[in-house]
Every structure is written in C-alpha cells, then in structure tokens.
Design a protein around this motif. Structure first.
Motif, mmCIF file in Angstrom:
data_model
loop_
_atom_site.group_PDB
_atom_site.id
_atom_site.type_symbol
_atom_site.label_atom_id
_atom_site.label_comp_id
_atom_site.label_asym_id
_atom_site.label_seq_id
_atom_site.Cartn_x
_atom_site.Cartn_y
_atom_site.Cartn_z
ATOM 1 N N LEU A 166 0.839 -1.198 0.000
ATOM 2 C CA LEU A 166 0.000 0.000 0.000
ATOM 3 C C LEU A 166 0.877 1.252 0.000
ATOM 4 O O LEU A 166 0.590 2.210 -0.731
ATOM 5 C CB LEU A 166 -0.931 -0.008 1.211
ATOM 6 N N LEU A 167 1.974 1.240 0.771
ATOM 7 C CA LEU A 167 2.917 2.375 0.722
ATOM 8 C C LEU A 167 3.462 2.541 -0.687
ATOM 9 O O LEU A 167 3.580 3.669 -1.183
ATOM 10 C CB LEU A 167 4.085 2.166 1.691
ATOM 11 N N TYR A 168 3.810 1.435 -1.324
ATOM 12 C CA TYR A 168 4.317 1.496 -2.695
ATOM 13 C C TYR A 168 3.270 2.118 -3.626
ATOM 14 O O TYR A 168 3.598 2.975 -4.444
ATOM 15 C CB TYR A 168 4.706 0.097 -3.187
ATOM 16 N N ASN A 169 2.022 1.696 -3.489
ATOM 17 C CA ASN A 169 0.955 2.241 -4.341
ATOM 18 C C ASN A 169 0.748 3.731 -4.107
ATOM 19 O O ASN A 169 0.446 4.465 -5.046
ATOM 20 C CB ASN A 169 -0.361 1.496 -4.105
ATOM 21 N N LEU A 170 0.920 4.178 -2.865
ATOM 22 C CA LEU A 170 0.694 5.590 -2.541
ATOM 23 C C LEU A 170 1.913 6.468 -2.828
ATOM 24 O O LEU A 170 1.770 7.608 -3.263
ATOM 25 C CB LEU A 170 0.318 5.738 -1.058
ATOM 26 N N TYR A 171 3.124 5.946 -2.545
ATOM 27 C CA TYR A 171 4.319 6.790 -2.560
ATOM 28 C C TYR A 171 5.456 6.291 -3.456
ATOM 29 O O TYR A 171 6.486 6.953 -3.558
ATOM 30 C CB TYR A 171 4.854 6.950 -1.127
ATOM 31 N N GLY A 172 5.294 5.107 -4.047
ATOM 32 C CA GLY A 172 6.326 4.582 -4.932
ATOM 33 C C GLY A 172 7.501 3.917 -4.230
ATOM 34 O O GLY A 172 8.473 3.528 -4.866
ATOM 35 N N GLY B 253 9.077 3.721 6.837
ATOM 36 C CA GLY B 253 8.445 5.009 6.645
ATOM 37 C C GLY B 253 9.323 5.972 5.880
ATOM 38 O O GLY B 253 10.254 5.575 5.181
ATOM 39 N N PHE B 254 9.011 7.235 6.061
ATOM 40 C CA PHE B 254 9.689 8.301 5.336
ATOM 41 C C PHE B 254 10.228 9.299 6.342
ATOM 42 O O PHE B 254 9.525 9.736 7.241
ATOM 43 C CB PHE B 254 8.726 8.957 4.351
ATOM 44 N N ASN C 140 13.165 12.690 7.145
ATOM 45 C CA ASN C 140 14.010 13.780 6.702
ATOM 46 C C ASN C 140 15.442 13.339 6.978
ATOM 47 O O ASN C 140 15.822 13.144 8.133
ATOM 48 C CB ASN C 140 13.665 15.053 7.490
ATOM 49 N N THR C 141 16.229 13.137 5.945
ATOM 50 C CA THR C 141 17.587 12.637 6.097
ATOM 51 C C THR C 141 18.467 13.607 6.886
ATOM 52 O O THR C 141 19.296 13.188 7.693
ATOM 53 C CB THR C 141 18.207 12.361 4.717
ATOM 54 N N ALA C 142 18.272 14.904 6.701
ATOM 55 C CA ALA C 142 19.116 15.904 7.364
ATOM 56 C C ALA C 142 18.919 15.903 8.882
ATOM 57 O O ALA C 142 19.880 16.051 9.638
ATOM 58 C CB ALA C 142 18.831 17.292 6.805
ATOM 59 N N THR C 143 17.680 15.718 9.331
ATOM 60 C CA THR C 143 17.392 15.766 10.771
ATOM 61 C C THR C 143 17.179 14.375 11.377
ATOM 62 O O THR C 143 17.037 14.266 12.594
ATOM 63 C CB THR C 143 16.130 16.600 11.040
ATOM 64 N N ASN C 144 17.144 13.354 10.541
ATOM 65 C CA ASN C 144 16.859 11.982 10.968
ATOM 66 C C ASN C 144 15.566 11.915 11.787
ATOM 67 O O ASN C 144 15.516 11.303 12.859
ATOM 68 C CB ASN C 144 18.026 11.364 11.746
ATOM 69 N N ALA C 145 14.528 12.568 11.272
ATOM 70 C CA ALA C 145 13.220 12.582 11.939
ATOM 71 C C ALA C 145 12.162 12.011 11.001
ATOM 72 O O ALA C 145 12.133 12.331 9.809
ATOM 73 C CB ALA C 145 12.854 14.008 12.344
ATOM 74 N N TRP C 146 11.298 11.170 11.560
ATOM 75 C CA TRP C 146 10.213 10.595 10.773
ATOM 76 C C TRP C 146 9.183 11.646 10.399
ATOM 77 O O TRP C 146 8.848 12.506 11.213
ATOM 78 C CB TRP C 146 9.479 9.514 11.576
ATOM 79 N N ASP D 228 1.897 14.546 1.819
ATOM 80 C CA ASP D 228 2.902 15.096 0.914
ATOM 81 C C ASP D 228 4.269 14.750 1.500
ATOM 82 O O ASP D 228 4.685 15.299 2.522
ATOM 83 C CB ASP D 228 2.743 16.604 0.779
ATOM 84 N N LEU D 229 4.948 13.808 0.879
ATOM 85 C CA LEU D 229 6.254 13.365 1.368
ATOM 86 C C LEU D 229 7.393 13.831 0.475
ATOM 87 O O LEU D 229 8.476 13.247 0.479
ATOM 88 C CB LEU D 229 6.258 11.838 1.499
ATOM 89 N N THR D 230 7.176 14.913 -0.235
ATOM 90 C CA THR D 230 8.204 15.490 -1.086
ATOM 91 C C THR D 230 9.421 15.846 -0.227
ATOM 92 O O THR D 230 9.292 16.508 0.800
ATOM 93 C CB THR D 230 7.675 16.753 -1.800
ATOM 94 N N GLY D 231 10.578 15.373 -0.616
ATOM 95 C CA GLY D 231 11.810 15.668 0.114
ATOM 96 C C GLY D 231 12.136 14.654 1.196
ATOM 97 O O GLY D 231 13.186 14.743 1.823
ATOM 98 N N TYR D 232 11.254 13.706 1.433
ATOM 99 C CA TYR D 232 11.499 12.678 2.440
ATOM 100 C C TYR D 232 11.895 11.379 1.740
ATOM 101 O O TYR D 232 11.419 11.086 0.650
ATOM 102 C CB TYR D 232 10.251 12.441 3.302
ATOM 103 N N THR D 233 12.767 10.606 2.367
ATOM 104 C CA THR D 233 13.223 9.355 1.768
ATOM 105 C C THR D 233 12.700 8.164 2.566
ATOM 106 O O THR D 233 12.522 8.251 3.789
ATOM 107 C CB THR D 233 14.765 9.279 1.719
ATOM 108 N N PHE D 234 12.493 7.049 1.853
ATOM 109 C CA PHE D 234 12.050 5.830 2.519
ATOM 110 C C PHE D 234 13.184 5.314 3.393
ATOM 111 O O PHE D 234 14.359 5.356 3.030
ATOM 112 C CB PHE D 234 11.653 4.760 1.495
#
Length: 171
Positions: free
Chosen positions: A31-37, A66-67, A69-75, A102-108
């Motif tokens: 489901l995450l894949y379907n929503l966010y790739g 989950g997703f 922020n790589t810079a802050t290491n926060a979910w 909206d998870l733009t800029g966040y990494t899995f």
C-alpha cells in the motif's frame, strides 16, 4: 474481520504462521508502494521474509518502515511493528492507513531492533541469524518521532504470536 487469539503452552509458532504475519506486513508495504512509490516491490518481499524469520525465532523487537528527513533523521510518517506473543492478539486486515501525505523531500527508511532473546545469543550466533536474512542492515541511529500523532490498535497474529502496528504522522 478482527479476532483475538490466545496461545496455549503446547502450540508451536511455525514458519508458516510467521510468513502469514510477514505477509500482512508486506501488504501494508505494498500500500505504501501504491501511494508513494516506495519501497520497491522486490524489497517488500525481502522485508516480509525478514519479519517472518525473526518472528519465528523470537528475535524481532520492532521494525519501522516510513519516510524521514535525512538531514534531521526525523520521521514524517512511520509504520512500527512490535513483536508480541501470548495474551490477547488482534488479527486485522492490512491497510487502514491515514490519508496520503505530501512526502516530497522525504526518503524511505527502515529501522529494526532485535529482541532481548537475540541479545542473549553469542556474537557468532547473532551473525548466523543475520547471515540468512534477506535484508542486510547496518548499525545506525533510530530516527526520532517528535511532535506528531500516533495511532495504535492494529495488529497481525497467528497461532499465539504476531505484531502490533503503530502509525506515526509528524505535525
């Protein structure tokens, strides 16, 4: 359909039971894949098998997907599965996730902790367990979950063992 299960002392948790639970986790990841790739479909099968193998042997503590922020290491968004055995377990349908974010800029990202039973193994036994897992993990720091909302009450179980799921969304 939701049900509760109690594990008897004579029941044994098999790889089939563990793969049932892992398959439910895999369904959430699809489901995450379907929503966010993310995560990729081939990694989903590996994540599900990792859960199954560790759960079967009693070595799974928690695993997060989950997703962040790589810079802050926060979910920003996280699914956490905590291994549970005995007592009242819930077997829910996969899904029931919050509306798309909206998870733009966040990494899995995925982060796993082992159980106390794993910690009792010798270092060579621990290495042997890790060697057969389909996911090769590195040591790292768990991402933080600061200000946000957590939703519990969802879980997957079979034959007296399973996982409880927590969904975290940052504000």
């Amino acid at each position: 359909m939701t049900g509760s299960y109690a594990r008897s002392a004579s029941a044994s948790f098999t790889i089939t039971d563990a793969r049932y639970v892992g398959g439910r986790v895999g369904a959430d990841l699809r489901l995450l894949y379907n929503l966010y790739g993310e995560p990729s479909l081939d990694r989903i099968d590996d994540f599900a098998e990792e859960v199954a193998l560790l759960l079967r042997d009693g070595y799974l503590g928690t695993v997060d997907y989950g997703f962040r922020n790589t810079a802050t290491n926060a979910w920003k968004f996280r699914l956490r599965y905590k291994a549970t055995a005995g007592g009242q377990l819930t077997d829910s349908r996969p899904g029931s996730l919050p509306d798309p974010l909206d998870l733009t800029g966040y990494t899995f990202h995925s982060f796993l902790t082992y159980s106390s039973a794993f910690g009792l193994l010798t270092s060579s036994q621990q290495a042997g367990v890790k060697e057969v897992l389909p996911i090769s993990r590195t040591t790292g720091t768990a991402p933080s979950a600061l200000a946000g909302t957590s939703t519990t009450g969802h879980g997957y179980a079979r034959n007296g063992a399973g996982v409880h799921r927590d969904v975290y969304v940052a504000h």
